[in-house]
Every structure is written in C-alpha cells, then in structure tokens.
Design a protein around this motif. Structure first.
Motif, short mmCIF file in Angstrom:
data_model
loop_
_atom_site.label_atom_id
_atom_site.label_comp_id
_atom_site.label_asym_id
_atom_site.label_seq_id
_atom_site.Cartn_x
_atom_site.Cartn_y
_atom_site.Cartn_z
N ALA A 1 42.59 13.54 -16.03
CA ALA A 1 41.27 13.34 -15.43
C ALA A 1 40.72 11.96 -15.78
CB ALA A 1 40.32 14.41 -15.92
N GLY A 2 40.17 11.31 -14.76
CA GLY A 2 39.55 10.01 -15.00
C GLY A 2 40.50 8.84 -14.90
N ASN A 3 41.80 9.13 -14.69
CA ASN A 3 42.75 8.04 -14.72
C ASN A 3 42.94 7.34 -13.39
OD1 ASN A 3 43.25 8.01 -17.41
ND2 ASN A 3 44.86 9.54 -17.31
N GLY A 4 42.12 7.75 -12.40
CA GLY A 4 42.05 6.91 -11.20
C GLY A 4 41.55 5.53 -11.62
N ASN A 5 40.57 5.51 -12.55
CA ASN A 5 40.07 4.24 -13.09
C ASN A 5 41.13 3.55 -13.92
OD1 ASN A 5 37.83 5.36 -12.01
ND2 ASN A 5 36.48 5.06 -13.77
N GLN B 1 55.57 3.25 -12.65
CA GLN B 1 54.64 4.08 -13.42
C GLN B 1 53.32 4.28 -12.67
OE1 GLN B 1 54.81 1.70 -16.99
NE2 GLN B 1 56.07 3.21 -18.08
N ARG B 2 52.87 3.24 -12.01
CA ARG B 2 51.68 3.36 -11.17
C ARG B 2 51.94 4.36 -10.04
NH1 ARG B 2 47.81 -0.79 -11.30
NH2 ARG B 2 48.27 -2.46 -12.81
N MET B 3 53.13 4.29 -9.46
CA MET B 3 53.48 5.22 -8.39
C MET B 3 53.44 6.67 -8.88
SD MET B 3 56.68 3.24 -6.53
CE MET B 3 57.10 4.68 -5.52
N VAL B 4 53.90 6.92 -10.11
CA VAL B 4 53.88 8.26 -10.68
C VAL B 4 52.45 8.76 -10.80
CG1 VAL B 4 54.36 9.66 -12.72
CG2 VAL B 4 56.06 8.00 -11.92
N LEU B 5 51.57 7.92 -11.36
CA LEU B 5 50.18 8.32 -11.55
C LEU B 5 49.47 8.57 -10.23
CD1 LEU B 5 49.10 5.95 -14.47
CD2 LEU B 5 49.82 8.34 -14.60
N GLU B 6 49.73 7.76 -9.24
CA GLU B 6 49.13 7.95 -7.93
C GLU B 6 49.68 9.21 -7.25
OE1 GLU B 6 49.98 4.30 -5.98
OE2 GLU B 6 48.46 3.16 -7.08
N TYR B 7 50.98 9.42 -7.37
CA TYR B 7 51.64 10.57 -6.74
C TYR B 7 51.14 11.89 -7.34
CZ TYR B 7 55.54 13.49 -5.07
OH TYR B 7 56.31 14.47 -4.48
N CYS B 8 50.86 11.88 -8.64
CA CYS B 8 50.45 13.12 -9.34
C CYS B 8 48.93 13.24 -9.46
CB CYS B 8 51.06 13.17 -10.73
SG CYS B 8 52.86 13.21 -10.75
N SER B 9 48.19 12.40 -8.76
CA SER B 9 46.74 12.39 -8.93
C SER B 9 46.03 13.52 -8.18
CB SER B 9 46.17 11.05 -8.47
OG SER B 9 46.42 10.85 -7.09
N THR B 10 46.64 14.04 -7.13
CA THR B 10 45.97 15.08 -6.33
C THR B 10 46.50 16.47 -6.61
OG1 THR B 10 47.51 14.67 -4.50
CG2 THR B 10 45.40 13.51 -4.45
N SER B 11 47.76 16.58 -6.99
CA SER B 11 48.34 17.89 -7.33
C SER B 11 49.52 17.69 -8.26
CB SER B 11 48.79 18.64 -6.07
OG SER B 11 49.81 17.95 -5.40
N ALA B 12 49.83 18.73 -9.04
CA ALA B 12 50.92 18.64 -10.02
C ALA B 12 52.27 18.58 -9.32
CB ALA B 12 50.87 19.84 -10.96
N LYS B 13 53.17 17.80 -9.88
CA LYS B 13 54.50 17.63 -9.31
C LYS B 13 55.55 17.88 -10.39
CE LYS B 13 53.01 16.01 -5.26
NZ LYS B 13 51.56 15.90 -5.52
N SER B 14 56.69 18.43 -9.97
CA SER B 14 57.80 18.64 -10.91
C SER B 14 58.51 17.31 -11.15
CB SER B 14 58.78 19.65 -10.33
OG SER B 14 59.44 19.12 -9.19
N SER B 15 59.35 17.27 -12.19
CA SER B 15 60.08 16.04 -12.48
C SER B 15 61.02 15.68 -11.33
CB SER B 15 60.88 16.19 -13.78
OG SER B 15 61.79 17.27 -13.69
N LYS C 1 60.79 6.95 -19.72
CA LYS C 1 60.01 5.81 -19.25
C LYS C 1 58.88 6.22 -18.30
CE LYS C 1 60.67 1.09 -17.58
NZ LYS C 1 61.67 0.05 -17.22
N TYR C 2 59.17 7.18 -17.42
CA TYR C 2 58.21 7.47 -16.35
C TYR C 2 57.44 8.78 -16.54
CZ TYR C 2 60.71 3.67 -14.16
OH TYR C 2 61.27 2.46 -13.90
N ILE C 3 57.76 9.53 -17.59
CA ILE C 3 56.99 10.74 -17.88
C ILE C 3 56.48 10.72 -19.32
CG2 ILE C 3 57.11 13.25 -18.14
CD1 ILE C 3 58.88 13.41 -15.73
N ASN C 4 57.40 10.63 -20.30
CA ASN C 4 56.99 10.74 -21.70
C ASN C 4 56.03 9.63 -22.12
OD1 ASN C 4 58.51 13.02 -21.93
ND2 ASN C 4 60.15 12.11 -23.12
N GLN C 5 56.32 8.38 -21.70
CA GLN C 5 55.43 7.28 -22.08
C GLN C 5 54.03 7.46 -21.49
OE1 GLN C 5 56.98 3.36 -21.39
NE2 GLN C 5 58.79 3.66 -22.69
N LEU C 6 53.95 7.98 -20.29
CA LEU C 6 52.64 8.21 -19.66
C LEU C 6 51.90 9.35 -20.34
CD1 LEU C 6 53.58 7.74 -15.89
CD2 LEU C 6 52.46 6.10 -17.43
N ILE C 7 52.66 10.37 -20.81
CA ILE C 7 52.03 11.47 -21.55
C ILE C 7 51.47 10.96 -22.87
CG2 ILE C 7 52.46 13.64 -22.77
CD1 ILE C 7 54.48 14.35 -20.60
#
Length: 500
Positions: A490-494, A429-443, A461-467
């Motif tokens: 936005a702001g979720n780098g923190n 889940q951390r990897m997902v947030l880091e990967y999508c932090s600079t630009s939008a990515k498809s599933s 687990k890796y998309i809906n829960q984070l949403i």
C-alpha cells in the motif's frame, strides 16, 4: 399441506453416519424442513411386524425413495436379494420418485452384487456420485430443490440452485473451470481432469441441468459474472480513522468470479496491514509475519462471499480501520444458529450449499463448522482480542488489530514515505510493482509478464529484493506456499515514482 415423505434406503452399517446426518439436515434446514419428512429405519420403534413388512410399508407410504449405494450389498434373504434392492424394486413398481446417490470407489472395492444392482438402477434412474458426506449433502439438497420446483411446491428456487433464464454454457469461462479442476485435484483429490470438459465438470458440481446453467455456475466460472449480478462485487476500503469517514486512504471494487474476488480482497487487506519480514539466515526465501492471521482474514472474506444473500442489492464490504478489520455481507445466520455459537464448534449449514461445495473442493472453506472458532484461536494465539460476530441488518465479522482500540493514530494516517534503498529500481522491478499494483499475481504470472525464466536468481532479484524493501508483499505467510501470490505494498504507487 401434507409433508413430502422421504424414505432413505442403504446398507445401514456402511452409511450409518450419512443416514443420520442427512435425516437431521433435511429436518432442520430452513427450506427443506418446511416440505419434507424423513424416514430412516433406525428411528422406528420396535413392532411385532417383520422388518420386511415395515420397510416395504414405509416405501409404499413414501413420496421419494432415496438410496445410498456403496461397497456392500448387505444382508441377503432366502432369494439372495438385499433389503435395499427389495426397497428399490418396490419403489419402482409403485412409480415412486427415486433418487440414487453412489459413493465413488474403485470397482474392485465394490461387492459384485452391489455393482450389478447399481447397473440396474442406472438403467432407469439418473444417479449422482459423491466422495464424502459434504458432497452428498450438496447433491441431495440440489435434487430436492429440483423436486420442489418440478412439482411446483416452489415458484422460486434458492438463488444458487436456480437455473438462469438466459445464460448458456457459452457464458462459462473454460480457463476458469480448468483452473478450478487443477486446484480441486490438488486440494481435495477431485476425480475429474481438465480433459473431462466444461459441461461434465459443471454437471458433477450440480451446476447445470438440461443444457441450462445455475446462478452458482455464473458466479464461480462466468466470463462476466457482474453482467448478470451487478451487486456480486466486493468493495474494499481503508480508512484513516476508526470511523467511517472521508477522505479514504484506499478504495477498490473487485469484480470477476468468486475465486478472483476472494483472492483480490484478501490481497487488499494483506497489503495494507503491518508485516515483518522474517530472517534470511535459515533460507534464501523470505517469509512474512503479518499483524493479523492470514487464515482468519481469508475465512472472514470467504464466509462473506459464500454465505451472503445474493437476492439483496447490497454488496460485500471489506473495511480496514487503524484498529480493526470489518467484513460486512448482506445475509443472515441460518435458523437456529446464533452469533455467540460461532465462537465454538458448530454445525455447518451453508446458506448457499450449491455454491459452497466448489469453494470447499478448491480449498477455500472447510465443512466441519470450525472456521469461525479457528479464527478465535488464531487471534488469541497472536495476542489479539477475540473476534466479534454480529448479526443485525447485515452480518459482520470484526478482527481486532494490535493498535490501541481508542487510538486514531497509526502508520496509515501518515503520508507514504519516500523509500530509502541500497539499490535503485531497474526497469523490470518497476514493471513488477506496476503489474502487481491492482491485484495479486503468482510468480509464474510475474515472470511471464517480464518475459524471463522463473528461477532462483530471478526470484531473488525481482521478488525477494522488493519484499525486503517493503515494496512488494506476499499474500501468504510462508513464501513457498503453493497458492502464494504477490501484491504491491500500500502506498507504493508513490514509491514507484520516488525511487530512482
């Protein structure tokens, strides 16, 4: 200077709309109208001469013979020859410049004599094909601009149609072309497949000529567009207050192809505005209600990229304030179009028609002149203020948010809060947030990055829960949108560091 006369030839009943629209477009276009004068038979007053004498006389006086060929062969004279073919033969005998545009269709749908006529024309004239009027207009525009260049009426071509002096086909990214073809086939039934190859696709889009490529080709499909056009980037900034002032809440500069920059700029906005997660009682998937209409945000950014002046040293700027979104571009409205008219249906006159056509095929824009008026309707339907369109030194689009216009306070002014979740973020889940932090990515991109299968369990687990945790956000309102992508909120780098 004597106007360059164009004679438009076709079966009138089959191409009535195209003939009238083309004539009007050429006459009113800021560039073409300075050079060309158009003749269509419909505009001719009644004369005592026979129709044959009139149209052959007009062909003789014309500098350019422009033919539209389709399904019908048309009326046949005593010798079995149609007026269109008579006109073509006479233009050929008089050595006129001939431009042939052929409507794509199944062979069985075309009259046998028309098919034979087309084969004859193809043997001596380079022809272009089209599916609809918008594609026809782009092709005619490109052909007439080429005519002006070759005959030295123009020393400098319009930016998008200009052949770049040093770039070659090797500067085009094949993967970007393939991605465009796949999308255009889905959105507009684009006739070519990826197997057609880069050069054939570019040629069909009027983006190449004699081995050279246009500026538009580089912007759309270049490996490194900003190496050739440094200011073709899109700058996105979020402010804490309703004025342009520091410190900045967020700032990013997006580069790449026009498609990439549009997607990233839209994602930037959608990840920084308020959103409400939909109910899950009807579906396991999670839809999002954004505070601004996604289509209106997209339209404003696409317009800024498509219609800007690429000869300017300025860049497109997307500025998000607590009370509004402003999109600036260094460009001007077409001659005869006012900012007030944009709130109503109006004629579509793209500043860069060669550039606009691929954006249309990929589904990024419509060609009906209703995009800006649709923005008005969408904002009003959501209870928002009417969008504003302003022309001064730049062109600006303003979308008003739901916040009080006089207020400078908003969630954006607060420090990002530590998230409280019913679960802890795992490594992926951390990897997902880091990967999508600079630009939008498809599933598909997300799960390829994670190295796991894209299935319902993984998406939960890796998309809906984070949403649901407001850590990840889709860029489209409907979660099952075929063009759906996801970006870290936005702001979720923190938040990535804080949650454990």
């Amino acid at each position: 200077m004597r106007p360059i006369r164009i004679f438009i030839s076709s079966v009138q009943r089959e191409f009535a709309r195209e003939r009238a629209s083309l004539a009007e477009y050429i006459r009113t276009d800021a560039l073409l109208g300075k050079f060309f004068e158009v003749f269509i038979f419909e505009d001719m007053p009644a004369k005592s001469q026979s129709a044959v004498q009139v149209y052959l006389g007009e062909v003789e006086q014309a500098d350019i013979y422009l033919a539209l060929l389709g399904a019908d062969y048309g009326y046949e004279d005593a010798e079995g020859i149609s007026p269109t073919e008579r006109e073509f033969d006479w233009a050929t005998e008089l050595h006129k410049d001939r431009l042939i545009f052929i409507r794509r269709m199944d062979k069985d749908a075309r009259n046998t004599k028309e098919a034979t006529f087309i084969k004859k024309a193809e043997q001596c004239v380079v022809r272009k094909s089209f599916d609809d009027y918008e594609e026809l207009r782009a092709a005619v525009y490109a052909s007439l601009v080429r005519y002006l260049e070759e005959n030295e009426y123009l020393r400098l071509l319009p930016f998008d149609a200009t052949l770049h002096p040093t770039a070659t086909i090797n500067d085009i990214d094949e993967e970007k072309v393939d991605a465009f073809v796949e999308r255009a086939r889905k959105k507009r039934a684009f006739p070519l497949s990826k197997d057609a190859g880069v050069e054939r696709v570019l040629k069909s889009l009027n983006l190449t000529d004699n081995g050279k490529i246009t500026n538009a080709a580089l912007l759309l499909f270049g490996k490194e567009p900003q190496r050739f056009f440094p200011t073709s980037e899109v700058k996105c900034v979020q402010f804490y207050t309703n004025t342009i002032s520091k410190p900045l809440a967020s700032y990013q500069v997006f580069q790449g192809s026009l498609f990439e920059m549009i997607d990233n700029a839209v994602s930037f906005v959608m990840s920084h505005i308020d959103a409400r997660v939909g109910e899950r009682d009807k579906s396991a998937e999670v839809d999002i209600d954004f505070e601004l209409p996604v289509k209106s945000v997209t339209e404003s950014i696409v317009n800024s990229v498509c219609h800007r002046d690429y000869t300017s040293n300025g860049s497109v700027q997307v500025m998000l304030f607590p009370n509004r979104l402003e999109v600036w571009n260094p460009g001007r409205l077409p001659f005869g179009i006012t900012a007030a008219q944009l709130s109503l249906p109006h004629v579509s006159i793209p500043a860069n028609p060669v550039l606009a056509h691929p954006l249309y095929l990929a589904g990024y824009i419509e060609r009906l002149g209703t995009g800006t008026s649709d923005m008005v309707d969408e904002c009003l339907a959501m209870g928002l203020r009417v969008p504003e369109f302003i022309q001064d030194s730049n062109f600006r689009t303003i979308l008003w948010r739901k916040n009080d216009p006089t207020s400078t306070k908003n969630d954006l002014t607060s420090t990002p809060k530590k998230r409280t979740l019913d679960f802890k973020l795992n490594k992926k889940q951390r990897m997902v947030l880091e990967y999508c932090s600079t630009s939008a990515k498809s599933s598909n991109e997300i799960f390829e990055h994670l190295g796991i299968y894209n299935n319902s369990r993984s998406r939960e687990k890796y998309i809906n829960q984070l949403i649901l945790a407001d850590l990840l956000r889709p860029t489209k309102q409907k979660i099952n949108d075929p063009d759906q992508k996801y970006i870290t909120t936005a702001g979720n780098g923190n938040a990535i560091e804080d949650i454990d």
